[in-house]
Structure formats: C-alpha cells, structure tokens
Design an enzyme around this catalytic site. Structure first.
Site, PDB file in Angstrom:
ATOM      1  N   ILE A  12       0.843  -1.198   0.000  1.00 22.36           N
ATOM      2  CA  ILE A  12       0.000   0.000   0.000  1.00 22.36           C
ATOM      3  C   ILE A  12       0.885   1.259   0.000  1.00 22.36           C
ATOM      4  O   ILE A  12       0.637   2.225  -0.730  1.00 22.36           O
ATOM      5  CB  ILE A  12      -0.964  -0.002   1.210  1.00 22.36           C
ATOM      6  CG1 ILE A  12      -1.898  -1.222   1.128  1.00 22.36           C
ATOM      7  CG2 ILE A  12      -1.767   1.294   1.273  1.00 22.36           C
ATOM      8  CD1 ILE A  12      -2.766  -1.444   2.361  1.00 22.36           C
ATOM      9  N   SER A  34      11.578  -5.469   5.826  1.00 24.48           N
ATOM     10  CA  SER A  34      11.313  -6.840   6.282  1.00 24.48           C
ATOM     11  C   SER A  34      10.357  -7.539   5.320  1.00 24.48           C
ATOM     12  O   SER A  34      10.516  -8.725   5.045  1.00 24.48           O
ATOM     13  CB  SER A  34      10.766  -6.848   7.715  1.00 24.48           C
ATOM     14  OG  SER A  34       9.701  -5.934   7.844  1.00 24.48           O
ATOM     15  N   ALA A  74       4.010  -2.361   9.590  1.00 24.51           N
ATOM     16  CA  ALA A  74       3.377  -3.283  10.532  1.00 24.51           C
ATOM     17  C   ALA A  74       3.836  -4.699  10.248  1.00 24.51           C
ATOM     18  O   ALA A  74       4.352  -4.998   9.169  1.00 24.51           O
ATOM     19  CB  ALA A  74       1.848  -3.214  10.383  1.00 24.51           C
ATOM     20  N   GLN A  75       3.626  -5.539  11.230  1.00 20.99           N
ATOM     21  CA  GLN A  75       3.696  -6.986  11.032  1.00 20.99           C
ATOM     22  C   GLN A  75       2.304  -7.339  10.523  1.00 20.99           C
ATOM     23  O   GLN A  75       1.327  -7.221  11.253  1.00 20.99           O
ATOM     24  CB  GLN A  75       4.032  -7.644  12.372  1.00 20.99           C
ATOM     25  CG  GLN A  75       4.382  -9.106  12.307  1.00 20.99           C
ATOM     26  CD  GLN A  75       3.332  -9.967  11.644  1.00 20.99           C
ATOM     27  OE1 GLN A  75       3.506 -10.427  10.512  1.00 20.99           O
ATOM     28  NE2 GLN A  75       2.224 -10.173  12.320  1.00 20.99           N
ATOM     29  N   SER A 116      -7.365  -2.250  10.556  1.00 23.96           N
ATOM     30  CA  SER A 116      -7.779  -3.371   9.706  1.00 23.96           C
ATOM     31  C   SER A 116      -9.177  -3.872  10.062  1.00 23.96           C
ATOM     32  O   SER A 116      -9.625  -3.755  11.214  1.00 23.96           O
ATOM     33  CB  SER A 116      -6.777  -4.511   9.927  1.00 23.96           C
ATOM     34  OG  SER A 116      -7.247  -5.704   9.367  1.00 23.96           O
ATOM     35  N   TYR A 140      -2.963 -10.670  15.500  1.00 28.28           N
ATOM     36  CA  TYR A 140      -2.854  -9.530  14.573  1.00 28.28           C
ATOM     37  C   TYR A 140      -4.028  -8.559  14.775  1.00 28.28           C
ATOM     38  O   TYR A 140      -3.828  -7.348  14.918  1.00 28.28           O
ATOM     39  CB  TYR A 140      -2.813 -10.039  13.126  1.00 28.28           C
ATOM     40  CG  TYR A 140      -2.940  -8.944  12.085  1.00 28.28           C
ATOM     41  CD1 TYR A 140      -1.905  -8.039  11.869  1.00 28.28           C
ATOM     42  CD2 TYR A 140      -4.106  -8.812  11.315  1.00 28.28           C
ATOM     43  CE1 TYR A 140      -2.030  -7.016  10.910  1.00 28.28           C
ATOM     44  CE2 TYR A 140      -4.236  -7.808  10.363  1.00 28.28           C
ATOM     45  CZ  TYR A 140      -3.204  -6.923  10.170  1.00 28.28           C
ATOM     46  OH  TYR A 140      -3.328  -5.920   9.226  1.00 28.28           O
ATOM     47  N   VAL A 183      -5.531 -12.990  -1.035  1.00 26.75           N
ATOM     48  CA  VAL A 183      -6.059 -14.049  -1.894  1.00 26.75           C
ATOM     49  C   VAL A 183      -6.076 -13.620  -3.362  1.00 26.75           C
ATOM     50  O   VAL A 183      -5.824 -14.429  -4.260  1.00 26.75           O
ATOM     51  CB  VAL A 183      -7.450 -14.522  -1.394  1.00 26.75           C
ATOM     52  CG1 VAL A 183      -8.466 -13.397  -1.370  1.00 26.75           C
ATOM     53  CG2 VAL A 183      -7.985 -15.667  -2.225  1.00 26.75           C
ATOM     54  N   ARG A 272      -9.024 -22.343   7.474  1.00 21.73           N
ATOM     55  CA  ARG A 272      -7.991 -22.242   8.513  1.00 21.73           C
ATOM     56  C   ARG A 272      -8.596 -21.680   9.787  1.00 21.73           C
ATOM     57  O   ARG A 272      -9.570 -20.922   9.746  1.00 21.73           O
ATOM     58  CB  ARG A 272      -6.846 -21.355   8.018  1.00 21.73           C
ATOM     59  CG  ARG A 272      -6.064 -22.047   6.911  1.00 21.73           C
ATOM     60  CD  ARG A 272      -5.119 -21.115   6.244  1.00 21.73           C
ATOM     61  NE  ARG A 272      -5.834 -20.014   5.601  1.00 21.73           N
ATOM     62  CZ  ARG A 272      -5.253 -19.136   4.790  1.00 21.73           C
ATOM     63  NH1 ARG A 272      -3.969 -19.214   4.553  1.00 21.73           N
ATOM     64  NH2 ARG A 272      -5.951 -18.169   4.235  1.00 21.73           N
TER      65      ARG A 272
HETATM   66  N1  LIG Z   1      -3.104  -5.348   2.499  1.00 23.58           N
HETATM   67  C1  LIG Z   1      -4.264  -5.422   3.140  1.00 23.58           C
HETATM   68  O1  LIG Z   1      -5.218  -6.053   2.664  1.00 23.58           O
HETATM   69  C2  LIG Z   1      -4.447  -4.726   4.468  1.00 23.58           C
HETATM   70  C3  LIG Z   1      -5.696  -4.826   5.086  1.00 23.58           C
HETATM   71  C4  LIG Z   1      -5.886  -4.200   6.305  1.00 23.58           C
HETATM   72  C5  LIG Z   1      -4.857  -3.478   6.886  1.00 23.58           C
HETATM   73  N2  LIG Z   1      -3.636  -3.401   6.275  1.00 23.58           N
HETATM   74  C6  LIG Z   1      -2.584  -2.631   6.929  1.00 23.58           C
HETATM   75  O2  LIG Z   1      -2.036  -1.703   5.992  1.00 23.58           O
HETATM   76  C7  LIG Z   1      -0.645  -1.515   6.266  1.00 23.58           C
HETATM   77  C8  LIG Z   1       0.175  -1.771   5.014  1.00 23.58           C
HETATM   78  O3  LIG Z   1      -0.033  -3.125   4.623  1.00 23.58           O
HETATM   79  P1  LIG Z   1       0.596  -3.738   3.299  1.00 23.58           P
HETATM   80  O4  LIG Z   1      -0.395  -4.708   2.770  1.00 23.58           O
HETATM   81  O5  LIG Z   1       1.116  -2.659   2.436  1.00 23.58           O
HETATM   82  O6  LIG Z   1       1.779  -4.589   3.923  1.00 23.58           O
HETATM   83  P2  LIG Z   1       3.308  -4.739   3.485  1.00 23.58           P
HETATM   84  O7  LIG Z   1       3.863  -5.864   4.280  1.00 23.58           O
HETATM   85  O8  LIG Z   1       3.419  -4.793   2.002  1.00 23.58           O
HETATM   86  O9  LIG Z   1       3.933  -3.366   3.980  1.00 23.58           O
HETATM   87  C9  LIG Z   1       4.386  -3.156   5.295  1.00 23.58           C
HETATM   88  C10 LIG Z   1       5.699  -2.415   5.188  1.00 23.58           C
HETATM   89  O10 LIG Z   1       6.166  -2.126   6.514  1.00 23.58           O
HETATM   90  C11 LIG Z   1       7.533  -2.450   6.602  1.00 23.58           C
HETATM   91  N3  LIG Z   1       7.819  -2.780   8.007  1.00 23.58           N
HETATM   92  C12 LIG Z   1       7.355  -3.844   8.703  1.00 23.58           C
HETATM   93  N4  LIG Z   1       7.821  -3.819   9.959  1.00 23.58           N
HETATM   94  C13 LIG Z   1       8.589  -2.696  10.062  1.00 23.58           C
HETATM   95  C14 LIG Z   1       9.339  -2.117  11.117  1.00 23.58           C
HETATM   96  N5  LIG Z   1       9.403  -2.689  12.333  1.00 23.58           N
HETATM   97  N6  LIG Z   1      10.006  -0.959  10.879  1.00 23.58           N
HETATM   98  C15 LIG Z   1       9.953  -0.369   9.651  1.00 23.58           C
HETATM   99  N7  LIG Z   1       9.257  -0.878   8.616  1.00 23.58           N
HETATM  100  C16 LIG Z   1       8.586  -2.029   8.815  1.00 23.58           C
HETATM  101  C17 LIG Z   1       7.733  -3.618   5.654  1.00 23.58           C
HETATM  102  O11 LIG Z   1       9.071  -3.785   5.232  1.00 23.58           O
HETATM  103  C18 LIG Z   1       6.799  -3.224   4.505  1.00 23.58           C
HETATM  104  O12 LIG Z   1       7.461  -2.426   3.549  1.00 23.58           O
HETATM  105  C19 LIG Z   1      -0.304  -2.429   7.434  1.00 23.58           C
HETATM  106  O13 LIG Z   1      -0.372  -1.680   8.626  1.00 23.58           O
HETATM  107  C20 LIG Z   1      -1.416  -3.461   7.403  1.00 23.58           C
HETATM  108  O14 LIG Z   1      -1.629  -4.023   8.676  1.00 23.58           O
HETATM  109  C21 LIG Z   1      -3.404  -4.014   5.074  1.00 23.58           C
END
Ligand SMILES: NC(=O)c1ccc[n+]([C@@H]2O[C@H](COP(=O)([O-])OP(=O)(O)OC[C@H]3O[C@@H](n4cnc5c(N)ncnc54)[C@H](O)[C@@H]3O)[C@@H](O)[C@H]2O)c1
Length: 311
Positions: A12, A34, A74-75, A116, A140, A183, A272
């Site tokens: 995102i 990460s 985020a994780q 989320s 989570y 998915v 799951r």
């Molecule tokens: N993708 C989805 O469907 C979805 C849905 C609901 C919420 N979210 C939230 O949106 C946000 C972005 O999600 P995404 O899908 O782009 O995930 P993503 O894993 O692609 O991106 C997360 C980014 O954060 C970085 N990161 C993780 N831990 C870190 C740390 N300790 N320090 C610095 N950087 C760190 C990672 O390297 C990565 O670039 C997250 O907070 C996630 O929980 C995503």
C-alpha cells in the site's frame, strides 16, 4: 505537503508514494524492508532504512519534518502473529506508539494509522459500522485494535490530529503473492502461471475487496480534510476504508478465471483456524468525514492487478 510514510516500500505504501509524487507532495519513507522491496522505491523519495521500534526513529522523523505521517509499517501476517504474538505486538502496538510520539515531537499536523477489518472479527452485522462489537480472532487483530487505543493515548490533546483507517481486503499491483499474501494476489499469480490455486474453506465465505488505488485516494482525502478527524469516543477517530460490498471467494475465483483464461482446477482445503465467514465494512463515515468513496470498477481493477502479475 511533506508526507512521511512508514512502511512505504510495502504494497500500500509504495502505491501511495508513487501517486503522491505525481502531485505537489514531498515524500519521505521509513522502512526496514522486512517485507517491503527496494524495487518499489521511487527515486525522488527521501528514505531511511530503519526499524520503527528501534532507537533511530525520532531523529529520522525530525530530520524529514513531515506535515503529515501515514503509518503503514506493521507486522501484517496473521500466521506470523499466531507464531510470535510478542513480536507482532512489539511492531504493531509499540511501533505505533513510537511513530505517534515522533510525529508529535516533529510537529506533524496529522497522523493517519493503518488499522484493519481484523479488529472486528466475526461480524455481528454486515456491513459493519465503526462502533460494532470488536472480537478480533487472532493476535494480529488484537494488536491492530490496541494500536488504535495507543494512537489516541499518545495524540489526544496534542497539536497532531489523528485517525485510524480500517482497511478491508486490499488488492492491486505490488501486492506480495508469496507466503500469506492476499487471496487476489495469490489467485491472480497462480492462474496467470496456469498453476492450481488453493482455496481454504467452502468458497462461500465473503470479503470486502477494495482496490489499492481507492485506498490511496482515501488516504489522500483524509490528509486533505480541513476539519479534525479525531472525533470523541473510542471509535471516534476510526474510519472504515472499504466498499461495503460482500463478494464470495468463489465469485472472485470465477472473475479471475475469465481474466486469466485459467480453466484448470482449484484445490479446496478446510478453512484455517480463525478464518471468518463474512466480512464487509460500511464506508459511510469516511464518505461524510472526508468526502471519499471507492470508485474503481471491480473488473477493471482486477484486470490491472492481473496485468501487473503478468509482467
Ligand atoms: N493489504 C491489506 O489487505 C491490508 C488490510 C488491512 C490493513 N492493512 C494494513 O495496511 C498496512 C500496510 O499493509 P501492506 O499490505 O502494504 O503490507 P506490506 O507488508 O506490504 O507493507 C508493510 C511495510 O512495513 C515495513 N515494516 C514492517 N515492519 C517494520 C518495522 N518494524 N520498521 C519499519 N518498517 C517495517 C515492511 O518492510 C513493509 O514495507 C499495514 O499496517 C497493514 O496491517 C493491510
């Protein structure tokens, strides 16, 4: 406007960065890579490689001096959160606290933090409104909910306005199809490669799929909102970012088959643990507060996503 994105090298975050940099924005990115990728980075972005839970965060945020912070780092994996809930909480809760403190100390005018649909768990109604019961099913979801409280704890009463954006199931270009990715990413990349995708559950379970371009426009609308977003009450600063529409996984698979010309099998396995049956979030509050609604036609958005996986 100077916008700092934590997690900007991820799915995102990188879509947001590339869109902001087509307009009148300066973008900074903090990421530990990460799960993010260097290839996602825009050459014009200021960037620092660091962990948001580490000692160098505040100095880096102060150096960039953002007008606004979009906190996406985020994780993000549910299975990882189950295997290591301590690490999940450290990154998602204490990481959010550290980013909020650094944002306020650096004089940011607003912080938007990614939350989320996972905070709700199995829904008491569909589509869910922000004040609905929260029964997160996994670490989570629990850490994302606690992060929302921590955001308010740190920023309520400061000059930094804030909001938690509860994203539904986001899909689109740059999503990771590896491991536990979304998915849509997994199905699109496997069908594209003419490999059998695996579907967990009956296929009748529903999700609220939102295109990443719509999530980017929600974030930009929230950044620009003239009025405060941190309303009173525990869910005051929370906004669903969603379509409000339920789609079954079987319907998704059928749509992807047509786009990818995949007519092979789909392996079905038992659901799951912790997988919920229905999910859709009501986006009306975001529409009223910052004039945003999801606009991307679903088939077009899926087509663009498949096109990206076909590169
Ligand atoms: N993708 C989805 O469907 C979805 C849905 C609901 C919420 N979210 C939230 O949106 C946000 C972005 O999600 P995404 O899908 O782009 O995930 P993503 O894993 O692609 O991106 C997360 C980014 O954060 C970085 N990161 C993780 N831990 C870190 C740390 N300790 N320090 C610095 N950087 C760190 C990672 O390297 C990565 O670039 C997250 O907070 C996630 O929980 C995503």
């Amino acid at each position: 406007m100077r916008v700092l994105i934590t997690g900007g090298a991820g799915f995102i975050g990188s879509n947001l960065m590339w869109t902001l940099l087509t307009g009148d924005y300066q973008v900074g990115v903090i990421d530990d890579y990460s799960t993010g990728h260097f290839e996602n980075m825009h050459p014009a972005a200021w960037s620092r490689t660091l962990d948001i839970t580490g000692p160098d965060l505040a100095a880096a945020v102060a150096e960039f001096a953002p007008d606004a912070v979009v906190h996406l780092a985020a994780q993000t994996s549910v299975p990882v959160s189950v295997a290591d809930p301590v690490r999940d909480r450290l990154v998602n809760v204490e990481g959010t606290r550290a980013v909020a403190r650094a944002a306020a100390a650096a004089g940011a005018r607003r912080m938007l933090s990614a939350s989320s649909a996972a905070v709700y768990g199995e829904p008491e109604m569909v589509p869910l409104v922000e004040t609905a019961l929260k029964r997160p099913e996994n670490p989570y979801g629990r850490s994302k909910l606690e992060a929302e409280s921590v955001l308010a704890e740190e920023l309520r009463g400061t000059a930094t306005d804030f909001a938690s954006l509860r994203f539904a199931n986001v899909f689109g270009p740059r999503q990771d199809a590896q491991g536990e990715g979304g998915v849509v990413a997994i199905f699109a990349s496997r069908m594209q490669a003419k490999e059998t995708p695996t579907l967990y559950g009956t296929g009748a379970q529903t999700r609220d799929f939102i295109y990443v371009g719509d999530v980017v426009s929600a974030i930009m609308s929230a950044l620009d909102a003239p009025q405060a977003l941190a309303l009173e009450g525990p869910d005051g600063p929370a906004y669903n970012v969603s379509t409000g529409t339920e789609l079954t996984i079987d319907e998704l698979a059928s749509a992807l088959r047509l786009i990818t010309h995949y007519f092979g099998g789909i392996e079905k396995r038992p659901a799951r643990e912790g997988d919920i049956e229905r999910s859709a979030l009501d986006p009306a509050k975001a529409q009223v507060a910052f004039g945003w609604q999801a606009r991307a036609p679903f088939e077009t958005a899926l087509g663009r996503t498949v096109g990206w996986f076909a590169r």
